[in-house]
Design a protein around this motif. Structure first.
Motif, mmCIF file in Angstrom:
data_model
loop_
_atom_site.group_PDB
_atom_site.id
_atom_site.type_symbol
_atom_site.label_atom_id
_atom_site.label_comp_id
_atom_site.label_asym_id
_atom_site.label_seq_id
_atom_site.Cartn_x
_atom_site.Cartn_y
_atom_site.Cartn_z
ATOM 1 N N SER A 105 -3.306 57.811 89.712
ATOM 2 C CA SER A 105 -2.808 58.457 88.504
ATOM 3 C C SER A 105 -1.314 58.213 88.311
ATOM 4 C CB SER A 105 -3.074 59.961 88.545
ATOM 5 O OG SER A 105 -4.444 60.225 88.499
ATOM 6 N N GLN A 109 -0.170 60.562 83.192
ATOM 7 C CA GLN A 109 -1.527 61.100 83.365
ATOM 8 C C GLN A 109 -1.497 62.481 83.991
ATOM 9 O OE1 GLN A 109 -3.123 57.307 85.251
ATOM 10 N NE2 GLN A 109 -4.999 58.192 84.479
ATOM 11 N N LYS A 113 -2.913 65.884 82.341
ATOM 12 C CA LYS A 113 -3.922 66.667 83.054
ATOM 13 C C LYS A 113 -3.449 68.091 83.283
ATOM 14 C CE LYS A 113 -6.651 66.717 87.315
ATOM 15 N NZ LYS A 113 -6.995 65.991 88.559
ATOM 16 N N LYS A 125 -14.093 63.781 81.733
ATOM 17 C CA LYS A 125 -12.710 64.270 81.786
ATOM 18 C C LYS A 125 -11.713 63.126 81.904
ATOM 19 C CE LYS A 125 -12.942 69.069 83.045
ATOM 20 N NZ LYS A 125 -12.418 70.138 83.909
ATOM 21 N N LYS A 126 -12.114 62.046 82.570
ATOM 22 C CA LYS A 126 -11.239 60.887 82.675
ATOM 23 C C LYS A 126 -11.000 60.257 81.298
ATOM 24 C CE LYS A 126 -9.781 60.552 86.833
ATOM 25 N NZ LYS A 126 -8.326 60.640 87.103
ATOM 26 N N GLU A 129 -8.686 62.649 79.488
ATOM 27 C CA GLU A 129 -7.347 62.481 80.053
ATOM 28 C C GLU A 129 -6.672 61.225 79.515
ATOM 29 O OE1 GLU A 129 -5.970 60.972 84.292
ATOM 30 O OE2 GLU A 129 -6.813 62.997 84.439
ATOM 31 N N THR A 133 -3.216 61.326 77.528
ATOM 32 C CA THR A 133 -2.072 60.583 78.056
ATOM 33 C C THR A 133 -1.464 59.696 76.978
ATOM 34 O OG1 THR A 133 -3.076 60.581 80.250
ATOM 35 C CG2 THR A 133 -1.274 59.042 79.879
#
Length: 238
Positions: A105, A109, A113, A125-126, A129, A133
């Protein structure tokens, strides 16, 4: 038989594409919901209202340099939401050690988060994120992102943000610390519980050496300076 195998492979590929599309769509929808509820600037207002918030010009430059060197060496030169090189390197290290020793990360990021998401992980969630970001990078300067990071990241022992951590560990403000203490703090976010000074000071010392090594590699200090910093007193622990 060959036709059957080809058909199975085709079905597997199709299933992967459909599943990936569903994950991406769900993650994007979650991102839009979060942004509609609270913009990046609104989140920044919340951060600045934090009791232990310290502005950029109050944080020692040495600490900021150490944080970038050990957490995200391409922070200033990269404008993408992810660092592919860091992810590949971390994956290789984790495979070799058979553990989750490193993550990939970036600082932006981590800011996204911590502003919007909890600590649970999933492919959805990635994706969320990733889009958060992108917004962080678009709306905030690198100085604002770095300042936010050191004000919200967890440093162990109940300390969120570098000022809170400084008061917890040393009973001093962050701008009152020597470079030995600052370099120890800079190493804590990777594994706050593991490197907690009150529990594992020797491990924190080992992490400090790595921080100073990364500073050397980045050209911010030389070997002699690093050796001198290691000799500085860590108040309350030596």
């Amino acid at each position: 038989m060959k036709k059957l195998i080809k058909r199975l492979i085709g079905l597997i590929v199709l299933a992967v594409i459909v599943a990936s599309s569903a994950v991406w769509y769900t993650g994007y929808k979650e991102y839009t919901k979060l942004i509609e509820e609270s913009s990046v600037q609104s989140k920044m207002d919340e951060v600045r209202a934090y009791k232990h918030y310290v502005p950029y010009d109050t944080i020692p430059t040495f600490f900021l340099d150490a944080t970038v060197a050990v957490e995200d060496e391409r922070f200033y030169s990269r404008n993408l939401p992810i660092d592919v090189q860091a992810i590949l390197r971390a994956t290789w290290v984790n495979i070799k050690s058979l553990s989750l020793e490193q993550g990939g990360s970036t600082i932006p990021q981590q800011v996204a988060k911590n502003l919007y998401l909890d600590n649970s992980t999933s492919f959805v969630k990635k994706v969320t994120e990733y889009y958060l970001t992108k917004d962080v990078l678009k709306e905030l300067s690198k100085q604002e992102i770095l300042t936010t990071y050191v004000n919200i990241i967890y440093y162990g022992n109940g300390g969120y943000g570098v000022q809170h951590a400084s008061r917890n560990y040393f009973e001093l403000n962050v701008w009152e610390l020597n470079e030995g203490e600052l370099s120890i703090l800079a190493g804590l976010p990777q594994a706050p519980s593991v490197y907690d000074l009150t529990q594992n000071f020797d491990l924190a010392r080992q992490r400090q050496k790595h921080v100073l090594y990364r500073l050397e590699q980045s050209g911010k200090i030389n070997k002699e300076t690093a050796d001198n910093i290691l000799k500085e007193e860590i108040k309350g622990y030596e």
